[in-house]
Motif scaffolding. Structure first.
Motif, short mmCIF file in Angstrom:
data_model
loop_
_atom_site.label_atom_id
_atom_site.label_comp_id
_atom_site.label_asym_id
_atom_site.label_seq_id
_atom_site.Cartn_x
_atom_site.Cartn_y
_atom_site.Cartn_z
N LYS A 8 0.84 -1.20 0.00
CA LYS A 8 0.00 0.00 0.00
C LYS A 8 0.87 1.25 0.00
O LYS A 8 0.69 2.15 -0.80
CB LYS A 8 -0.86 0.03 1.28
CG LYS A 8 -2.08 -0.84 1.20
CD LYS A 8 -2.87 -0.72 2.48
CE LYS A 8 -2.09 -1.17 3.66
NZ LYS A 8 -2.76 -1.84 4.70
N THR A 9 1.84 1.29 0.94
CA THR A 9 2.67 2.48 1.08
C THR A 9 3.54 2.68 -0.16
O THR A 9 3.72 3.80 -0.63
CB THR A 9 3.56 2.36 2.33
OG1 THR A 9 2.76 1.83 3.36
CG2 THR A 9 4.15 3.67 2.73
N THR A 12 1.41 4.07 -2.94
CA THR A 12 1.08 5.47 -2.66
C THR A 12 2.30 6.36 -2.91
O THR A 12 2.18 7.41 -3.55
CB THR A 12 0.62 5.62 -1.21
OG1 THR A 12 -0.36 4.65 -0.94
CG2 THR A 12 0.06 6.99 -0.93
N TYR A 15 2.93 6.75 -6.71
CA TYR A 15 2.02 7.67 -7.40
C TYR A 15 2.23 9.11 -6.97
O TYR A 15 2.13 10.03 -7.79
CB TYR A 15 0.56 7.24 -7.20
CG TYR A 15 0.18 6.16 -8.17
CD1 TYR A 15 0.12 6.43 -9.53
CD2 TYR A 15 -0.06 4.87 -7.75
CE1 TYR A 15 -0.18 5.44 -10.45
CE2 TYR A 15 -0.36 3.87 -8.65
CZ TYR A 15 -0.42 4.16 -10.00
OH TYR A 15 -0.71 3.18 -10.90
N THR A 16 2.55 9.32 -5.71
CA THR A 16 2.78 10.68 -5.23
C THR A 16 4.04 11.25 -5.90
O THR A 16 4.05 12.39 -6.36
CB THR A 16 2.92 10.71 -3.70
OG1 THR A 16 1.87 9.94 -3.15
CG2 THR A 16 2.87 12.10 -3.14
N THR A 166 -3.32 13.46 -3.41
CA THR A 166 -2.89 12.26 -4.14
C THR A 166 -2.47 11.18 -3.15
O THR A 166 -2.87 10.02 -3.26
CB THR A 166 -1.69 12.58 -5.06
OG1 THR A 166 -1.97 13.76 -5.75
CG2 THR A 166 -1.41 11.45 -6.01
N ALA A 167 -1.66 11.59 -2.14
CA ALA A 167 -1.14 10.60 -1.20
C ALA A 167 -2.28 9.98 -0.39
O ALA A 167 -2.41 8.76 -0.32
CB ALA A 167 -0.12 11.26 -0.27
N GLY A 170 -4.76 8.07 -2.70
CA GLY A 170 -4.14 6.83 -3.18
C GLY A 170 -4.06 5.80 -2.08
O GLY A 170 -4.39 4.62 -2.28
N TYR A 171 -3.67 6.26 -0.87
CA TYR A 171 -3.53 5.31 0.25
C TYR A 171 -4.90 4.71 0.61
O TYR A 171 -5.02 3.51 0.82
CB TYR A 171 -2.93 6.03 1.46
CG TYR A 171 -2.55 5.07 2.57
CD1 TYR A 171 -1.39 4.32 2.48
CD2 TYR A 171 -3.37 4.89 3.68
CE1 TYR A 171 -1.04 3.42 3.47
CE2 TYR A 171 -3.03 3.99 4.67
CZ TYR A 171 -1.86 3.27 4.56
OH TYR A 171 -1.53 2.37 5.52
N THR A 174 -5.97 2.19 -2.17
CA THR A 174 -5.21 0.92 -2.14
C THR A 174 -5.55 0.14 -0.87
O THR A 174 -5.63 -1.08 -0.88
CB THR A 174 -3.69 1.13 -2.22
OG1 THR A 174 -3.37 2.26 -1.45
CG2 THR A 174 -3.20 1.31 -3.61
#
Ligand code: ADP
Length: 452
Positions: A8-9, A12, A15-16, A166-167, A170-171, A174
């Motif tokens: 997950k991290t 993220t 993508y960030t 985004t972060a 996204g997190y 996911t």
């Protein structure tokens, strides 16, 4: 550290970082392009304004014309000087006033660290006259002047805001997508920790029918199959042990009869061997039967108050012949009158097994000490010997069924590798726990904890 290794991290962060690069590239490209366009328009603007004012100067041949014009509109970034450089009218720009005049040349000059576009025109007062005016247009072309505060606002607030969105977004996405994997891990851990193959992966009714949903379904089907196989295997062990009980007791009885009627040493030896082996198989079968009953939750506990000191005495007495053969003494240090709630027959079997192991794996003239202590909530029973001990590489496996450290040595005693797994099952059935500490050639200590 674990946080950064999770998928997950990592997704993220990826993508960030990608977003950061993308925003930077877009900003650099659009910034450069709009800067170029702004430069062009500034240049055209300056030339136009300077030309307009120079036309006026031409028309009136006098500086009075400047009184008529709308100064704000005409003189923004434009000023008029006499031919000797003396400022006359217009927007006085302190920095650029020191730059020498160069008529009809559009150019860039850096003054006091700031870049300007400058365009000068000379207009004679009368045609052919050396006297006249310099009309200068000048405008700063520094980045901050052109873009003003808006560029900094974007850099300072908008970009971090987009990155945070985004972060977090996204997190969150996911995390939701990986939920089935968390359920799979949770179930697998529960099965591993509690040995409970009845556990199944939780599948929420409204969950999305994606690959992870299918994986959970498949794993649950596989767990059903494993559970069935285990049930069948337990049933087989239980049935087979049952079937073996009668023939073994017949062999044992007839072996003992043969021993009684043996005519010579040879016959006696043969009969003795039959009896010994029949006893070993009989003990194996009763161990298997007990384990099968516990596994199938068919073994009932008949709980009663058990005197531990007495139980230890009975158990030592049962094993006296075996212990005497190796001159091993069993020391009972359990305080008199110390009691515990337990199934007496099963606890006797468990303690008896540990003592018999102490003798089997003890050294000649060795010692086995049984001690116990009671607190408000639990009773601790310890059985310690000074025998051959168990090496660390074997210690975790001794609880496994049919596991024997040294096959050749154990055959001497008719070991079957089921004793400790049976002891563990008995103690677990009581809701207690058993642990072992051992050092090769120094000794082994088993500690049972039963709750009061
Ligand atoms: P076994 O019938 O072989 O004794 P157990 O399940 O009782 O089976 O024990 C498993 C193995 O653990 C044994 O083979 C033995 O090597 C080791 N072991 C058990 N108790 C002791 C002990 N008190 N001292 C040394 N080794 C032991």
């Amino acid at each position: 550290m674990k946080k950064f290794t999770s998928v997950k991290t990592r997704i993220t962060l990826w993508y960030t970082a990608l977003m950061l690069i993308l925003i930077s590239v877009v900003l650099i490209l659009t910034g450069t392009l709009s800067y170029r366009l702004s430069l062009n328009s500034i240049e055209n603007d300056i030339i136009l304004k300077v030309s307009k004012i120079s036309e006026k100067v031409n028309a009136r041949h006098s500086v009075e014309i400047f009184n008529d014009v709308n100064r704000n509109e005409y003189f923004k970034n434009v000023s008029v000087y006499l031919e000797n450089g003396e400022y006359l009218v217009g927007q006085y720009q302190y920095d650029v006033s020191s730059v020498p005049f160069a008529p009809n040349k559009l150019r860039r000059e850096t003054v006091s660290g700031e870049e300007y576009i400058i365009y000068d025109v000379f207009k004679p007062a009368r045609p052919g006259d050396g006297q006249g005016y310099f009309i200068r247009g000048a405008e700063s072309i520094s980045y901050s002047r052109i873009f003003g505060r808006s560029a900094f606002v974007i850099l300072l607030f908008v970009i971090p805001l987009i990155l945070i969105l985004t972060a977090f977004g996204g997190y969150y996405i996911t995390k939701k997508a990986f939920m089935p994997i968390n359920n799979i891990i949770k179930t697998a851990n529960e099965i591993a920790d509690r040995n409970d193959v009845k556990q199944r992966i939780e599948i929420p009714p409204n969950s999305r029918r994606d690959e992870l949903h299918d994986l959970s379904l498949t794993l649950n089907r596989m767990l059903d199959r494993i559970e069935n196989l285990i049930i069948q295997e337990k049933q087989f062990t239980s049935d087979a042990s049952h079937e073996l009980r009668t023939p073994i007791s017949v062999i044992l009885t007839q072996g003992e009869y043969l021993l009684d009627i043996a005519n010579d040493e040879k016959e006696k030896e043969l009969a003795e061997s039959i009896v010994t082996k029949a006893k070993q198989v009989s003990s194996l079968v009763s161990h298997l039967l007990l384990l099968a009953r516990i596994d199938q939750s068919r073994q009932k506990l008949s709980m009663e108050t058990v005197d531990l000191c007495l139980l230890t005495d009975i158990s030592s007495e049962n094993l006296k012949i075996l212990a005497d053969r190796k001159n091993i003494s069993i020391i009972n240090k359990v305080p008199e009158g110390l009691t515990v709630m337990a199934d007496e027959a099963l606890l006797l079997s468990a303690v008896g097994n540990l003592l018999s192991n102490g003798i089997k794996y003890g050294k000649d003239f060795g010692e086995i000490t049984v001690s116990a202590e009671k607190s408000e909530s639990e009773v601790k029973i310890s059985i310690a010997d000074n025998g051959i001990g168990i090496s660390p590489k074997h210690i975790d496996k001794i609880w496994d069924r049919f596991y024997r450290v040294d096959d050749a040595r154990n055959d001497e005693y008719g070991s079957n590798g089921l004793g400790l797994s049976m002891v563990k099952s008995i103690i677990s059935l009581h809701g207690g726990s058993i642990t072992v500490q051992s050092q090769p050639n120094i000794g082994t200590r088993f500690e049972i904890i039963l709750h009061c």
